[in-house]
Design a protein around this motif. Structure first.
Motif, PDB file in Angstrom:
ATOM      1  N   MET A 326       0.826  -1.203   0.000  1.00 22.19           N
ATOM      2  CA  MET A 326       0.000   0.000   0.000  1.00 22.19           C
ATOM      3  C   MET A 326       0.863   1.256   0.000  1.00 22.19           C
ATOM      4  O   MET A 326       0.555   2.232  -0.685  1.00 22.19           O
ATOM      5  CB  MET A 326      -0.930  -0.020   1.220  1.00 22.19           C
ATOM      6  CG  MET A 326      -1.986   1.066   1.186  1.00 22.19           C
ATOM      7  SD  MET A 326      -3.072   0.907  -0.252  1.00 22.19           S
ATOM      8  CE  MET A 326      -3.730   2.563  -0.348  1.00 22.19           C
ATOM      9  N   LEU A 329       2.084   1.789  -3.417  1.00 18.01           N
ATOM     10  CA  LEU A 329       0.997   2.289  -4.270  1.00 18.01           C
ATOM     11  C   LEU A 329       0.794   3.780  -4.045  1.00 18.01           C
ATOM     12  O   LEU A 329       0.672   4.563  -4.983  1.00 18.01           O
ATOM     13  CB  LEU A 329      -0.298   1.528  -3.963  1.00 18.01           C
ATOM     14  CG  LEU A 329      -1.593   2.119  -4.555  1.00 18.01           C
ATOM     15  CD1 LEU A 329      -1.532   2.124  -6.064  1.00 18.01           C
ATOM     16  CD2 LEU A 329      -2.805   1.328  -4.105  1.00 18.01           C
ATOM     17  N   ILE A 516     -10.327  10.792 -12.039  1.00 23.00           N
ATOM     18  CA  ILE A 516     -10.034   9.806 -13.086  1.00 23.00           C
ATOM     19  C   ILE A 516      -8.574   9.378 -13.015  1.00 23.00           C
ATOM     20  O   ILE A 516      -8.245   8.199 -13.087  1.00 23.00           O
ATOM     21  CB  ILE A 516     -10.345  10.407 -14.477  1.00 23.00           C
ATOM     22  CG1 ILE A 516     -11.825  10.772 -14.552  1.00 23.00           C
ATOM     23  CG2 ILE A 516      -9.985   9.444 -15.577  1.00 23.00           C
ATOM     24  CD1 ILE A 516     -12.172  11.580 -15.767  1.00 23.00           C
ATOM     25  N   LEU A 518      -6.579   9.482 -10.494  1.00 23.71           N
ATOM     26  CA  LEU A 518      -6.386   8.692  -9.285  1.00 23.71           C
ATOM     27  C   LEU A 518      -6.743   7.235  -9.549  1.00 23.71           C
ATOM     28  O   LEU A 518      -5.959   6.317  -9.294  1.00 23.71           O
ATOM     29  CB  LEU A 518      -7.271   9.271  -8.179  1.00 23.71           C
ATOM     30  CG  LEU A 518      -7.097   8.689  -6.799  1.00 23.71           C
ATOM     31  CD1 LEU A 518      -5.783   9.154  -6.219  1.00 23.71           C
ATOM     32  CD2 LEU A 518      -8.238   9.122  -5.886  1.00 23.71           C
ATOM     33  N   ALA A 519      -7.925   7.040 -10.114  1.00 21.24           N
ATOM     34  CA  ALA A 519      -8.394   5.673 -10.354  1.00 21.24           C
ATOM     35  C   ALA A 519      -7.479   4.955 -11.341  1.00 21.24           C
ATOM     36  O   ALA A 519      -7.084   3.812 -11.128  1.00 21.24           O
ATOM     37  CB  ALA A 519      -9.826   5.701 -10.879  1.00 21.24           C
ATOM     38  N   ILE A 520      -7.107   5.660 -12.405  1.00 27.33           N
ATOM     39  CA  ILE A 520      -6.263   5.020 -13.410  1.00 27.33           C
ATOM     40  C   ILE A 520      -4.882   4.716 -12.840  1.00 27.33           C
ATOM     41  O   ILE A 520      -4.295   3.670 -13.111  1.00 27.33           O
ATOM     42  CB  ILE A 520      -6.196   5.891 -14.681  1.00 27.33           C
ATOM     43  CG1 ILE A 520      -7.552   5.826 -15.371  1.00 27.33           C
ATOM     44  CG2 ILE A 520      -5.100   5.427 -15.614  1.00 27.33           C
ATOM     45  CD1 ILE A 520      -7.626   6.561 -16.660  1.00 27.33           C
ATOM     46  N   VAL A 522      -4.131   3.940  -9.814  1.00 23.77           N
ATOM     47  CA  VAL A 522      -4.210   2.749  -8.969  1.00 23.77           C
ATOM     48  C   VAL A 522      -4.190   1.491  -9.830  1.00 23.77           C
ATOM     49  O   VAL A 522      -3.392   0.569  -9.613  1.00 23.77           O
ATOM     50  CB  VAL A 522      -5.497   2.787  -8.110  1.00 23.77           C
ATOM     51  CG1 VAL A 522      -5.711   1.461  -7.410  1.00 23.77           C
ATOM     52  CG2 VAL A 522      -5.425   3.911  -7.095  1.00 23.77           C
ATOM     53  N   ILE A 523      -5.045   1.506 -10.866  1.00 24.96           N
ATOM     54  CA  ILE A 523      -5.129   0.318 -11.710  1.00 24.96           C
ATOM     55  C   ILE A 523      -3.796   0.049 -12.407  1.00 24.96           C
ATOM     56  O   ILE A 523      -3.293  -1.075 -12.435  1.00 24.96           O
ATOM     57  CB  ILE A 523      -6.259   0.486 -12.747  1.00 24.96           C
ATOM     58  CG1 ILE A 523      -7.598   0.568 -12.011  1.00 24.96           C
ATOM     59  CG2 ILE A 523      -6.264  -0.652 -13.748  1.00 24.96           C
ATOM     60  CD1 ILE A 523      -8.769   0.940 -12.891  1.00 24.96           C
ATOM     61  N   VAL A 526      -1.159  -1.374 -10.032  1.00 24.60           N
ATOM     62  CA  VAL A 526      -1.387  -2.781  -9.710  1.00 24.60           C
ATOM     63  C   VAL A 526      -1.010  -3.650 -10.905  1.00 24.60           C
ATOM     64  O   VAL A 526      -0.331  -4.661 -10.764  1.00 24.60           O
ATOM     65  CB  VAL A 526      -2.864  -3.007  -9.307  1.00 24.60           C
ATOM     66  CG1 VAL A 526      -3.165  -4.494  -9.185  1.00 24.60           C
ATOM     67  CG2 VAL A 526      -3.158  -2.319  -7.990  1.00 24.60           C
TER      68      VAL A 526
ATOM     69  N   SER B  13      -8.553  -0.611  -2.897  1.00 28.16           N
ATOM     70  CA  SER B  13      -8.479   0.600  -3.735  1.00 28.16           C
ATOM     71  C   SER B  13      -8.638   0.238  -5.203  1.00 28.16           C
ATOM     72  O   SER B  13      -9.252   0.988  -5.970  1.00 28.16           O
ATOM     73  CB  SER B  13      -7.172   1.365  -3.537  1.00 28.16           C
ATOM     74  OG  SER B  13      -6.317   0.757  -2.650  1.00 28.16           O
ATOM     75  N   LEU B  14      -8.073  -0.921  -5.574  1.00 24.40           N
ATOM     76  CA  LEU B  14      -8.201  -1.345  -6.973  1.00 24.40           C
ATOM     77  C   LEU B  14      -9.677  -1.526  -7.341  1.00 24.40           C
ATOM     78  O   LEU B  14     -10.133  -1.023  -8.364  1.00 24.40           O
ATOM     79  CB  LEU B  14      -7.439  -2.659  -7.180  1.00 24.40           C
ATOM     80  CG  LEU B  14      -7.502  -3.223  -8.600  1.00 24.40           C
ATOM     81  CD1 LEU B  14      -6.753  -2.326  -9.566  1.00 24.40           C
ATOM     82  CD2 LEU B  14      -6.939  -4.630  -8.659  1.00 24.40           C
ATOM     83  N   ALA B  17     -11.389   1.784  -7.570  1.00 28.57           N
ATOM     84  CA  ALA B  17     -10.995   2.502  -8.786  1.00 28.57           C
ATOM     85  C   ALA B  17     -11.760   1.981  -9.990  1.00 28.57           C
ATOM     86  O   ALA B  17     -12.257   2.757 -10.808  1.00 28.57           O
ATOM     87  CB  ALA B  17      -9.491   2.374  -9.000  1.00 28.57           C
ATOM     88  N   ILE B  18     -11.854   0.643 -10.081  1.00 29.21           N
ATOM     89  CA  ILE B  18     -12.541   0.071 -11.247  1.00 29.21           C
ATOM     90  C   ILE B  18     -14.031   0.448 -11.221  1.00 29.21           C
ATOM     91  O   ILE B  18     -14.585   0.873 -12.232  1.00 29.21           O
ATOM     92  CB  ILE B  18     -12.356  -1.463 -11.280  1.00 29.21           C
ATOM     93  CG1 ILE B  18     -10.885  -1.777 -11.546  1.00 29.21           C
ATOM     94  CG2 ILE B  18     -13.227  -2.088 -12.363  1.00 29.21           C
ATOM     95  CD1 ILE B  18     -10.533  -3.235 -11.430  1.00 29.21           C
ATOM     96  N   PHE B  20     -15.373   3.021  -9.877  1.00 26.84           N
ATOM     97  CA  PHE B  20     -15.504   4.448 -10.205  1.00 26.84           C
ATOM     98  C   PHE B  20     -15.445   4.680 -11.711  1.00 26.84           C
ATOM     99  O   PHE B  20     -16.293   5.375 -12.283  1.00 26.84           O
ATOM    100  CB  PHE B  20     -14.399   5.242  -9.507  1.00 26.84           C
ATOM    101  CG  PHE B  20     -14.298   6.661  -9.976  1.00 26.84           C
ATOM    102  CD1 PHE B  20     -15.214   7.605  -9.551  1.00 26.84           C
ATOM    103  CD2 PHE B  20     -13.300   7.045 -10.870  1.00 26.84           C
ATOM    104  CE1 PHE B  20     -15.132   8.908 -10.003  1.00 26.84           C
ATOM    105  CE2 PHE B  20     -13.222   8.344 -11.321  1.00 26.84           C
ATOM    106  CZ  PHE B  20     -14.139   9.280 -10.885  1.00 26.84           C
ATOM    107  N   LEU B  21     -14.447   4.065 -12.349  1.00 30.58           N
ATOM    108  CA  LEU B  21     -14.287   4.305 -13.788  1.00 30.58           C
ATOM    109  C   LEU B  21     -15.464   3.754 -14.585  1.00 30.58           C
ATOM    110  O   LEU B  21     -15.934   4.405 -15.523  1.00 30.58           O
ATOM    111  CB  LEU B  21     -12.979   3.696 -14.286  1.00 30.58           C
ATOM    112  CG  LEU B  21     -11.720   4.453 -13.899  1.00 30.58           C
ATOM    113  CD1 LEU B  21     -10.490   3.746 -14.430  1.00 30.58           C
ATOM    114  CD2 LEU B  21     -11.762   5.877 -14.439  1.00 30.58           C
ATOM    115  N   LYS B  24     -18.344   6.060 -14.115  1.00 30.80           N
ATOM    116  CA  LYS B  24     -18.088   7.357 -14.740  1.00 30.80           C
ATOM    117  C   LYS B  24     -18.358   7.315 -16.246  1.00 30.80           C
ATOM    118  O   LYS B  24     -18.888   8.238 -16.827  1.00 30.80           O
ATOM    119  CB  LYS B  24     -16.643   7.742 -14.458  1.00 30.80           C
ATOM    120  CG  LYS B  24     -16.165   8.984 -15.137  1.00 30.80           C
ATOM    121  CD  LYS B  24     -16.272  10.169 -14.235  1.00 30.80           C
ATOM    122  CE  LYS B  24     -16.215  11.425 -15.059  1.00 30.80           C
ATOM    123  NZ  LYS B  24     -16.682  12.577 -14.338  1.00 30.80           N
TER     124      LYS B  24
END
Lengths: 700, 42, 75
Positions: A326, A329, A516, A518-520, A522-523, A526, B13-14, B17-18, B20-21, B24
């Protein structure tokens, strides 16, 4: 819970409605979209005495209740529908002291809807200078309302307005004009068929193209009531306007004295220069250049500051947090990714600031006036200039700003070509690539890098114009040449209003993009730090160099890059590499381009995350600047990845490609069809691919 | 991947995130107002 | 009968008739109605839009629209 009073702020455009709104609500405001339509809804809270609150709605500017655009429809829809959750308890009509006559048309119309109404006469500090005298008592009596003189100079009036809001029940809601005198026969007939409805309300519904929930057009059309043709209705509307003007003129003849000799000196003088057939254009060019120059000059200081802060924040997290997945990340994925966009806040804020000043001061309308004819040659309207200029900040508000273009064809073309303008989201990409591949040297005192950036802006603009030319020829839509634009008075933009606009717009830009990214991030992180197979688990066994001969550090670097290549993201990247190879990109850039389709600025964040993992170096404990890492990147043969050829190809790709989901969503909303956003996406992206392909093949 | 608090956080969090996207960018229903017509002043 | 589009820079006139079917409602609301006086403030180059003062409002319209408004020249 105490009752909340709902207040609608209504007024003609350019009357300073927003200043009044800001004075009443301060920063307690939020901008949202009305559901289903992309009309901005500004709502704020104003605290009154004894714990009561007023909800203030700043409605779009409109000249009358004869709605002719989406913005205006919204005002009418709200005022006609008693069941609407935002239906106001009272309306404050904001009007400009210099043009009371016209502003009162709207006032009397709202009053005829039997809504309690207050008249705010704004910019009253200019009265003396303009030679205007008002007999407030007389006007209050004749118009049957309360009048507040408002100004930006002092705040005394705020308390008076709050008082009136609090005691709105005492305000008169009597009608001003008896609708039936417009044409007695027709209206008395109407009254007989709908005895329970308010006559003026019925009339407004009959004239509009929109449906209102409690009195629907259908209901009216279903009766045996005599239906008037469109042109007959228009004649009646005209009659209504004339009647209203007559009554208003009678009142103003007694309640207002204008010494016209004082009136228009300042305005006339400035107009003479700013709309001059030569100087007007020169000044416009100079204004544009000054804006670009200052954006780059002024923004660099805060940008460097943000850059270093984020790097140290990431370091700090790595050192002080318990080590583990974490923490990595957070430091390598999230902070690096988000930092990549936060750094552009200063430039974006400056851009929004200049655009807001141009609009607030009244200058933008002069530019529209000067450019209409030229823009028409390209199939656009002079009014397209505003969206095109705002498109340099962001295509989303720009596309929303096309709404006042009257002709559908001109409006559609403006919507379709605006995304070619170099928006703020392209800037991060441009800046980093230019820094990598264009030498930081000067020719004739001009910096190559600055020239490159300037050219990209010009390419965007020229492409927008050329595509409108093509679209005008292709699109089979009948065009009506309508164009009516008010030329507002010049005024000094109020610093506070500009600040609020910049704050709100930058905030929503960063928050929207930030989420957006932030989310991307994270993905991506990973995907980039996990993988399957022996190559990912034991990268050391796959190092081709002789392990004995190279240093420990080099071994680590090689390991990291083998590991990345065999991670999930590596497999995806390698899978799409053939698509991007002809353009000169490696798989990492390919990943950057793919993620950029969410939003362009994600590109830098993506590369930051990928390269950071690749170059992860705990021993040094310091993050390297992403630019330096990128400059070092080589392919398997040891050739540099970022060369002039691949760099320019990448720049051009970003100049043309439609890589912004939010823009596509707005286009869908504004055109009410999937056809246009889909076409826009395919054509722009294909064009980008084609041009980048050619440029790389020629240059390499 | 062993089960520890940090890994659990990463997976959470993963997933967020998924979600959310997907939310969206999934197309929403919209109500149109100004169809293919000259909807300025008329 | 002279049209609004015939007005030269600085000249004044009085609106006599508007062909209301084709004129945008917005223009009428701004005061472009028979009886009101009108003055041409500026003419954009290449037969571009004209910039008018009418009934205390300042407004720019295209030449095509100005052709639909009949005026009476005044000194």
């Amino acid at each position: 819970m105490s009752k909340q009073i709902k207040v609608a702020l209504i007024g003609n455009p350019n009357t300073g409605k927003t200043s009044i709104f800001n004075s009443l609500t301060g920063l307690n405001q939020k901008i949202a979209n009305y559901p289903g339509v992309t009309v901005e809804k500004k709502e704020g809270v104003c605290r009154l005495s004894r714990g009561t609150k007023a909800h203030i709605f700043d409605l779009p500017g409109t000249y009358s209740l004869n709605a002719s655009s989406m913005d205006e429809n919204l005002v009418v829809e709200l005022l006609l529908n008693k069941n609407h959750k935002d239906f106001p308890d009272l309306a404050i009509i904001v009007s400009d002291v210099e043009n009371l006559k016209r502003n009162l048309i709207l006032f009397t119309q709202v009053k005829d809807l039997e809504i309690p109404t207050v008249l705010a006469i704004n910019m009253s500090d200019r009265m003396k200078y303009k030679g205007i005298e008002l007999n407030i008592e007389k006007l209050e009596k004749e118009l049957d309302t309360k009048i507040i003189l408002t100004t930006n100079r002092s705040k005394e009036w705020v308390g008076d307005i709050k008082n009136l809001i609090e005691n709105y029940k005492e305000l008169s809601s009597k009608i001003f004009l008896d609708t039936s005198i417009i044409e007695p026969e027709y209206f008395n007939n109407l009254k007989k068929i709908f005895p329970n409805q308010k006559l003026y309300k019925l009339w407004v519904v009959i004239c509009q193209d929109v449906n209102f929930s409690n009195v629907s057009r259908q209901e009216i059309e279903n009766t045996d009531f005599e239906i008037k043709s469109k042109s007959q209705l228009k004649r009646l509307q005209q009659k209504e306007t004339i009647k209203r003007y007559q009554l208003i003129n009678n009142i103003l003849n007694e309640g207002q004295i204008i010494d016209s000799s004082k009136a228009q000196g300042f305005r006339a003088k400035i107009d003479k220069i700013l709309t001059h057939k030569i100087f007007g254009y020169l000044i416009f060019l100079m204004v544009l250049m000054a804006i670009f120059q200052s954006i780059y000059e002024w923004a660099s200081v805060p940008m460097d500051l943000i850059d270093s802060s984020f790097a140290s924040l990431a370091d700090w997290v790595k050192i002080n947090f318990p080590s583990g997945a974490m923490t990595n990340l957070l430091a390598d994925g999230i902070i690096t990714g988000v930092g990549g966009i936060v750094i552009f806040i200063p430039q974006i804020a400056f851009l929004f600031m200049f655009i807001s000043i141009l609009e607030e001061s009244g200058y933008m309308s002069r530019v529209v006036f000067l450019t209409d004819k030229t823009m028409q040659k390209f199939g656009l309207s002079g009014k397209s200039v505003v969206p095109l200029i705002s498109g340099v900040a962001c295509a989303i508000p720009a596309i929303m700003a096309t709404r006042n273009i009257e002709s559908w064809k001109e409006r559609l073309i403006t919507i379709l070509v605006t995304p070619f303008m170099t928006c703020a989201a392209r800037l991060p990409v441009y800046l980093i690539i230019i820094a990598l591949v264009i030498p930081d040297e000067k020719i004739f005192g001009l910096n190559y890098q600055a020239i490159a950036l300037m050219s990209l802006y010009i390419i965007g603009f020229v492409t927008a114009l050329l595509s409108s030319l093509v679209l005008t020829k292709i699109l089979k839509i009948k065009k009506r040449s309508i164009f009516v634009m008010e030329m507002p008075n010049y005024k000094f933009p109020r610093i506070k209003d500009v600040f609020y606009t910049v704050f709100e717009k930058s905030k929503s830009f960063v928050v929207e993009a930030g989420k957006i990214i932030l989310a991307i991030s994270v993905i991506l992180w990973v995907l980039a730090t996990n993988g399957i197979g022996d190559k990912f688990e034991n990268p050391r066994n796959y190092i081709t160099e002789n392990v004995q001969e190279i240093s420990q550090e080099e071994i680590q670097t090689l390991e990291a890059s083998i590991k990345l290549e065999s991670s999930f993201i590596g497999y995806i990247g390698k899978g799409i590499e053939p698509l991007f190879k002809p353009l000169g990109y490696d798989w990492k850039i390919g990943i950057g381009i793919i993620t950029s389709f969410a939003a362009r600025e994600v590109f830098v964040g993506t590369l930051a995350v990928i390269y950071n993992i690749d170059n992860y170096d705990d021993s040094v404990g310091k993050k390297e600047e992403i630019k330096k890492i990128m400059a070092r990147e080589t392919d398997s043969n040891g050739n540099k990845i970022f060369t002039l050829a691949s760099g320019i190809s990448l720049l051009l790709f970003y100049a043309f490609a439609m890589q912004c989901m939010s823009t596509l969503a707005i286009v869908k909303k504004e055109t009410n069809s999937w056809k246009w956003p889909i076409l826009q996406f395919i054509i722009m992206t294909a064009l980008a691919y084609f041009i980048s392909l050619i440029s790389f093949q020629i240059l390499s | 991947m062993e089960l520890n608090i940090q890994n659990i956080l990463v997976v959470t969090s993963l997933i967020l995130a998924i979600i959310f996207l997907v939310k969206k960018f999934s197309p929403k229903k919209t109500k149109g107002n100004c169809l293919n017509k000259d909807c300025g002043c008329s | 009968m002279p049209k609004l589009s015939d007005l030269k820079k600085g000249e004044k006139g009085k609106i006599v008739d508007v062909s209301s079917q084709e004129i945008p409602m917005k223009l009428l609301e701004m005061g472009c109605l028979p009886g009101n006086s009108v003055r041409l403030i500026q003419q954009a180059p290449f037969q571009g839009p004209i910039y008018l003062e009418v009934n205390g409002s300042y407004v720019a319209i295209r030449k095509e629209t100005a052709k639909l408004i009949e005026i009476e020249l005044s000194k």
